[in-house]
Design a protein around this motif. Structure first.
Motif, PDB file in Angstrom:
ATOM      1  N   GLU A   1       1.598   2.040  -3.504  1.00 37.26           N
ATOM      2  CA  GLU A   1       0.411   2.655  -4.111  1.00 37.26           C
ATOM      3  C   GLU A   1       0.344   4.141  -3.749  1.00 37.26           C
ATOM      4  O   GLU A   1       0.085   4.993  -4.603  1.00 37.26           O
ATOM      5  N   PHE A   2       0.581   4.442  -2.487  1.00 35.23           N
ATOM      6  CA  PHE A   2       0.577   5.828  -2.013  1.00 35.23           C
ATOM      7  C   PHE A   2       1.629   6.660  -2.750  1.00 35.23           C
ATOM      8  O   PHE A   2       1.335   7.766  -3.231  1.00 35.23           O
TER       9      PHE A   2
ATOM     10  N   THR B   1      -5.561   6.245  -0.483  1.00 37.35           N
ATOM     11  CA  THR B   1      -4.998   4.920  -0.198  1.00 37.35           C
ATOM     12  C   THR B   1      -5.682   4.297   1.013  1.00 37.35           C
ATOM     13  O   THR B   1      -6.023   3.108   0.996  1.00 37.35           O
TER      14      THR B   1
ATOM     15  N   TRP C   1       0.826  -1.205   0.000  1.00 39.19           N
ATOM     16  CA  TRP C   1       0.000   0.000   0.000  1.00 39.19           C
ATOM     17  C   TRP C   1       0.859   1.254   0.000  1.00 39.19           C
ATOM     18  O   TRP C   1       0.470   2.285  -0.534  1.00 39.19           O
TER      19      TRP C   1
END
Length: 84
Positions: free
Chosen positions: A37-38, A64, A34
């Motif tokens: 992704e951020f 996110t 994650w």
């Protein structure tokens, strides 16, 4: 007078970046997948759309955390704890 559209839109969105329904986590506290992704979201906002780094990171973190909640990987409670 020249209107800076991005600054105008950013000023409208700024107050709503804080979401009381999401836990108060920093990017460093995100699981690695994650966090990637951020970082990608923040970079796109900053470099492709001209957002300030501060705004891009705040917006990317909020989105996110929302995605983590939808995926069932984040408890949506006042303690803001990640699941065990």
């Amino acid at each position: 007078m020249v209107l800076d559209m991005w600054a105008f839109l950013e000023s409208l969105a700024r107050p709503s970046l804080a979401d009381p329904e999401l836990p108060d986590l920093s990017p460093d506290e995100l699981p690695e997948s994650w966090r990637k992704e951020f970082i990608e979201r923040a970079a796109i906002l900053e470099f492709d759309y001209g957002a300030t780094r501060e705004y891009a990171e705040a917006y990317a973190l909020r989105e996110t955390l929302k995605d983590m909640t939808k995926a069932g990987e984040l408890f949506n409670n006042s303690l803001g704890n990640l699941p065990d």
